[in-house]
Write an enzyme that holds these catalytic residues in place. Structure first.
Site, mmCIF file in Angstrom:
data_model
loop_
_atom_site.group_PDB
_atom_site.id
_atom_site.type_symbol
_atom_site.label_atom_id
_atom_site.label_comp_id
_atom_site.label_asym_id
_atom_site.label_seq_id
_atom_site.Cartn_x
_atom_site.Cartn_y
_atom_site.Cartn_z
ATOM 1 N N THR A 1 0.717 -1.279 0.000
ATOM 2 C CA THR A 1 0.000 0.000 0.000
ATOM 3 C C THR A 1 0.737 1.314 0.000
ATOM 4 O OG1 THR A 1 -1.751 -1.093 1.198
ATOM 5 C CG2 THR A 1 -1.849 1.253 1.137
ATOM 6 N N ASP B 1 -3.435 3.046 -3.887
ATOM 7 C CA ASP B 1 -3.102 2.112 -4.966
ATOM 8 C C ASP B 1 -4.074 0.933 -4.835
ATOM 9 O OD1 ASP B 1 -0.910 -0.386 -3.886
ATOM 10 O OD2 ASP B 1 -1.817 1.083 -2.548
ATOM 11 N N ARG C 1 -3.022 -2.667 -4.935
ATOM 12 C CA ARG C 1 -2.390 -3.989 -4.856
ATOM 13 C C ARG C 1 -2.521 -4.557 -3.449
ATOM 14 N NH1 ARG C 1 3.703 -4.812 -6.849
ATOM 15 N NH2 ARG C 1 2.652 -4.765 -8.857
ATOM 16 N N LYS D 1 -9.198 0.060 -1.694
ATOM 17 C CA LYS D 1 -8.676 0.390 -0.375
ATOM 18 C C LYS D 1 -9.332 1.607 0.247
ATOM 19 C CE LYS D 1 -4.273 -1.591 -1.568
ATOM 20 N NZ LYS D 1 -2.822 -1.483 -1.570
ATOM 21 N N GLY E 1 -2.281 -1.934 5.818
ATOM 22 C CA GLY E 1 -2.060 -2.932 6.851
ATOM 23 C C GLY E 1 -2.702 -4.228 6.441
ATOM 24 N N SER F 1 3.459 1.118 3.058
ATOM 25 C CA SER F 1 4.866 0.873 2.739
ATOM 26 C C SER F 1 5.388 1.889 1.725
ATOM 27 C CB SER F 1 5.043 -0.558 2.217
ATOM 28 O OG SER F 1 4.199 -0.742 1.097
ATOM 29 N N ASP G 1 7.761 1.432 -4.787
ATOM 30 C CA ASP G 1 7.596 0.501 -3.676
ATOM 31 C C ASP G 1 7.070 -0.823 -4.221
ATOM 32 O OD1 ASP G 1 5.091 -0.017 -1.196
ATOM 33 O OD2 ASP G 1 7.214 -0.589 -1.075
ATOM 34 N N SER H 1 3.406 -1.801 -3.309
ATOM 35 C CA SER H 1 2.285 -1.060 -3.913
ATOM 36 C C SER H 1 2.322 -1.268 -5.406
ATOM 37 C CB SER H 1 2.405 0.428 -3.626
ATOM 38 O OG SER H 1 2.617 0.655 -2.278
#
Lengths: 254, 273
Positions: free
Chosen positions: B33, B49, B51, B65, B79, B161, B198, B201
């Protein structure tokens, strides 16, 4: 780290503490020799002496109205809201004891959220009516409690179209096309029988409802001593503002 | 039985299983995320995002999300996916009950308090890091909520992240005088930065713009990073004879059908039906 044994004893202790208030293990609603439940009959009497409420199911919506008869002019009418929402798409009105109604609304709202949590679906009208009826029935068969002194009219619009349900102190519930409860219910119902048409539209129904209420109204009816709630196919229950009610009343007076 | 909180009865057994019996702890689906929130002149913009990862595998390349708490209060969650979904779901129900009971539309700070009190009770074991944004009758609000129950109120927030990558973009581009288009573009860039830099994500960009009595949800506003460039053409065609036939057995299942009664215009009749 609490082990299971001490966990259970502590919770038992807490439960025992909780039960201290209700001493009665037996129900106060019992059968009479001729097969009647007198407490429920008396509860229905309490409903009959309450302010009139009525509802009409139209082809594209439902309307519920009630008279807001306040005992004195000193009461702030803005603080009294008899018609309540259970959720965005369901509205309720009552006849009988106001405080009992408040408690039922609170319980009914919680039930409808629990249903949503469980099924991720907005509770259908017939199911919330059934659940409220279930709560009312519980109080006719539990220890140390009395039945609720209210009858409810539940109006909603869901995938089955517009619906109007009545829920009684006994816990019975059924659907109506048009009905009245409370003081002038029998006269109002006769009036409605003549005026009701199955293909009625919501505007017509609102006018008929207010007219029916006017028939049995003691004194002058204005936009402050009645409440009108409407739901149409937008599935949003709305309580009409006094200005809108004033328009309908003045239309009838013409 | 006990009322709430976690049941730690099996803790010792689990520790033993892991240490002595080489038991593999199941992996939770995390939302690696990047989630972002920005306040602008008329409201807030939330971005995320799409994923969801389970260890090194992408469990869901296009998950949602950004969760609804009420009509004009929305919450992006990072999380553990189950924790964010169920926590926001429960607080959404509680808020609706409250707003029916008080007769008022809900406030963002109420949602904030319900969420932080809930998470604090579980002392961080509910792994939900949230960016809560909305517009109520007191104006636009944006808050961040950590799994342990602490909160902050800021004009721009990033979590997950990919938060460092996103924050770099936000710090560069944020201005207190931004309008709606600027804010949307800033959030978009911040999420893209997370997606590109990242590993946790990826996927598409979701945007949610909340203003006074208005909410616009832009699901998958940007899908350039989720288009698979190298894709084998379906169906899989294998050369005839690539599977060796070891045995052959032919069974007669049905006798030949006889046409007993042929109807003229039978096909037309069927079509009419």
């Amino acid at each position: 780290m609490l082990n299971e044994f001490s966990n259970n004893t502590i919770s038992l202790f807490l439960q025992k503490k909780k039960k201290k208030g209700s001493f009665f293990n037996f129900s106060l609603t019992t059968f009479s020799p001729n097969g009647k439940l007198l407490q429920i009959e008396h509860a229905l009497k309490a409903v009959e002496s309450g302010a009139t409420s009525l509802g009409i199911k139209a082809s594209n919506g439902v309307v519920i109205v009630t008279e807001k008869k306040l005992p004195t002019t000193l009461i702030d009418e803005n603080s009294v809201k008899k018609i309540q929402k259970l959720n965005d798409g369901i509205g309720v009105i009552y006849s009988g004891l106001g405080p009992d109604y408040r408690v039922l609304i609170s319980k009914a709202r919680k039930k409808s959220q629990q249903y949503f949590k469980q099924y991720n679906e907005i509770i259908p009208v017939n199911i919330i009516s059934r659940k409220v009826a279930g709560i009312m029935q519980e109080f006719t068969q539990s220890g140390g409690v009395r039945p609720f002194g209210v009858s409810l009219l539940v109006a909603g619009y869901d995938h089955n179209g517009p619906q109007l349900f009545q829920v009684d102190p006994s816990g019975s519930f059924w659907a109506w096309k048009a009905t009245a409860i409370g003081k002038n219910s029998s006269n109002s119902k006769k009036f409605l029988e003549k005026r009701y048409k199955p293909d009625m539209e919501i505007e017509d129904a609102i006018n008929t409802a207010i007219l029916t209420l006017k028939e049995g109204f003691e004194g002058e009816m204005d936009e402050f001593n009645i409440e009108v709630g409407v739901i149409t196919n937008d599935k949003k229950f709305r309580i009409l503002e006094p200005e809108e009610v004033k328009d309908y009343i003045s239309e009838l007076n013409l | 039985m006990q009322k709430g909180g976690f049941n730690f009865d099996l803790y010792q057994r689990n520790v033993e299983l892991i240490e002595k019996n080489n038991y593999k702890v199941p992996k939770t689906t995390k939302t690696g995320t990047t989630i972002v929130g920005v306040v602008f002149s008329d409201g807030v913009v939330l971005g995320a995002d799409t994923r969801a990862t389970s260890g090194p595998i992408v469990a869901d390349p296009n998950c949602e999300k950004i969760h609804r708490i009420s009509d004009y209060i929305w919450c992006a969650g990072a999380g553990t996916a189950a924790d964010t979904e169920n926590t926001t779901g429960m607080i959404s129900l509680q808020l609706e009950l409250l707003s029916l009971s008080t007769g008022r539309s809900p406030r963002v700070r109420t949602a904030l308090t319900l969420l932080k009190n809930f998470l604090f009770r579980y002392h961080g074991y509910i792994s939900a890091a949230l960016v809560l944004g909305g517009v109520d009758f007191t104006g636009p609000h944006l808050h961040m909520i950590h799994p342990h129950g602490s909160t902050s109120t800021l004009p721009y927030i990033s979590m997950g992240s990919g938060s460092l990558a996103a924050m770099a973009v936000l710090e560069t581009g944020y201005s207190s005088k931004m309008g709606e288009e600027d804010a949307k573009s800033l959030v978009h860039q911040a999420i893209l930065s997370g997606i590109l830099n990242d590993l946790g994500s990826g996927g598409n960009v979701d945007l949610c713009v909340i203003k006074h009595k208005s909410m616009e949800f832009f699901r998958n506003i940007d899908t350039t990073n989720s288009k698979r460039k190298f894709r084998k053409k379906l169906p899989y065609m294998f050369k005839s004879g690539s599977t060796k036939i070891l045995e052959k057995e032919i069974e007669e299942k049905m006798r030949k059908m006889e046409i007993v009664n042929e109807k003229e215009n039978a096909i037309e009749e069927l079509e009419e039906l």
